[in-house]
Design a protein around this motif. Sequence first.
Motif, PDB file in Angstrom:
ATOM      1  N   GLU A 140      15.319  -0.650   2.888  1.00  0.00           N
ATOM      2  CA  GLU A 140      15.718  -0.009   4.272  1.00  0.00           C
ATOM      3  C   GLU A 140      15.228   1.420   4.254  1.00  0.00           C
ATOM      4  N   ASP A 141      15.750   2.158   3.178  1.00  0.00           N
ATOM      5  CA  ASP A 141      15.510   3.744   3.447  1.00  0.00           C
ATOM      6  C   ASP A 141      13.971   3.856   3.163  1.00  0.00           C
ATOM      7  N   PHE A 142      13.303   3.251   2.357  1.00  0.00           N
ATOM      8  CA  PHE A 142      11.949   3.378   2.145  1.00  0.00           C
ATOM      9  C   PHE A 142      11.287   3.052   3.476  1.00  0.00           C
ATOM     10  N   SER A 143      11.499   2.190   3.972  1.00  0.00           N
ATOM     11  CA  SER A 143      10.934   1.516   5.364  1.00  0.00           C
ATOM     12  C   SER A 143      11.125   2.629   6.350  1.00  0.00           C
ATOM     13  N   ARG A 194       8.212   4.955   8.185  1.00  0.00           N
ATOM     14  CA  ARG A 194       7.833   4.924   9.727  1.00  0.00           C
ATOM     15  C   ARG A 194       8.039   6.488  10.156  1.00  0.00           C
ATOM     16  N   ALA A 195       8.993   7.287   9.849  1.00  0.00           N
ATOM     17  CA  ALA A 195       8.894   8.617  10.162  1.00  0.00           C
ATOM     18  C   ALA A 195       8.062   9.510   9.770  1.00  0.00           C
ATOM     19  N   GLU A 196       7.362   9.231   8.508  1.00  0.00           N
ATOM     20  CA  GLU A 196       6.076   9.893   7.912  1.00  0.00           C
ATOM     21  C   GLU A 196       5.154   9.630   8.960  1.00  0.00           C
ATOM     22  N   LEU A 197       4.984   8.423   9.411  1.00  0.00           N
ATOM     23  CA  LEU A 197       3.806   7.975  10.232  1.00  0.00           C
ATOM     24  C   LEU A 197       4.130   8.783  11.732  1.00  0.00           C
ATOM     25  N   HIS A 199       0.878  -1.165   0.151  1.00  0.00           N
ATOM     26  CA  HIS A 199       0.144   0.014   0.015  1.00  0.00           C
ATOM     27  C   HIS A 199       0.860   1.098   0.127  1.00  0.00           C
ATOM     28  N   ALA A 200       1.956   1.212   0.537  1.00  0.00           N
ATOM     29  CA  ALA A 200       2.834   2.440   0.668  1.00  0.00           C
ATOM     30  C   ALA A 200       3.325   2.534  -0.562  1.00  0.00           C
ATOM     31  N   LEU A 201       3.962   1.473  -1.156  1.00  0.00           N
ATOM     32  CA  LEU A 201       4.661   1.744  -2.556  1.00  0.00           C
ATOM     33  C   LEU A 201       3.723   2.153  -3.639  1.00  0.00           C
ATOM     34  N   LEU A 202       2.444   1.597  -3.654  1.00  0.00           N
ATOM     35  CA  LEU A 202       1.617   1.865  -4.778  1.00  0.00           C
ATOM     36  C   LEU A 202       0.949   3.122  -4.642  1.00  0.00           C
ATOM     37  N   ALA A 203       0.970   3.755  -3.440  1.00  0.00           N
ATOM     38  CA  ALA A 203       0.420   5.407  -3.190  1.00  0.00           C
ATOM     39  C   ALA A 203       1.497   6.229  -3.926  1.00  0.00           C
ATOM     40  N   ASN A 254      10.214  -3.951  14.958  1.00  0.00           N
ATOM     41  CA  ASN A 254      10.552  -4.902  14.282  1.00  0.00           C
ATOM     42  C   ASN A 254      11.103  -4.356  12.724  1.00  0.00           C
ATOM     43  N   ARG A 255      11.183  -3.097  12.639  1.00  0.00           N
ATOM     44  CA  ARG A 255      11.858  -2.371  11.516  1.00  0.00           C
ATOM     45  C   ARG A 255      11.045  -2.849  10.167  1.00  0.00           C
ATOM     46  N   LEU A 256       9.669  -2.716  10.429  1.00  0.00           N
ATOM     47  CA  LEU A 256       8.735  -3.012   9.285  1.00  0.00           C
ATOM     48  C   LEU A 256       8.557  -1.478   8.478  1.00  0.00           C
ATOM     49  N   PRO A 257       8.318  -1.635   7.463  1.00  0.00           N
ATOM     50  CA  PRO A 257       7.979  -2.852   6.607  1.00  0.00           C
ATOM     51  C   PRO A 257       9.278  -3.778   5.961  1.00  0.00           C
TER      52      PRO A 257
END
Length: 198
Positions: free
Chosen positions: A98-101, A105-108, A6-10, A129-132
């Motif tokens: 890792e950068d995307f993830s 999280r920073a945006e959230l 969902h994050a990537l497809l946005a 858990n260092r998601l996603p």
Amino acid sequence: MNVLAHALLAGDDAALRLGGIMGDFVHGKPDPAIPERVRQGIQLHRAIDSFTDSHDEVRAARERLPAPFRRYAGILLDMWFDHCLARGFARWSTRPLEDFSNDLRAELHAAGPLLPDALKRFLGYMDANRLPAGYARAEAIAKALRGISQRLSRANPVGEAMPLLMAEDAMLQATFERFFPQLRAFATEWVARLPPLT
């Protein structure tokens, strides 16, 4: 689809991405106080889920899962497709996983006041858990499935699904490879049809 997809497809729009993540945590009509672009991201999340659930490739994969797992195939496939996406992320994005993830999280965290309480709790789990990005590891998927199983209201086999998913990995990966480009094209077209913000 799950968090990473969902994050990537946005795409590159942070507000759409926020709405895309909020989509699993907002039920019914989104609060009109939520910024319009975030509400559109929630709508995008729902459109992606509808496209996925009705797709022939996904339907066929669901049918391959035996009882009693088939009843929970939506959950299992969502998680496993994020696993497929994470472990092959370089194919689908120019950004390192890792950068995307970390940036997601920073945006959230930055959107804290807008987040539903359940998403705030989930963000803590994401941090721990260092998601996603962590979804690239099968053990992270196993842990997530055990947690989902415990949160469901009735007894279920979700927490014991890993041996089945591992055994069906080649089939599920092939399904993902055929299906995800179509889903991405659908999401890109959906976003392109959004009216400009006033």
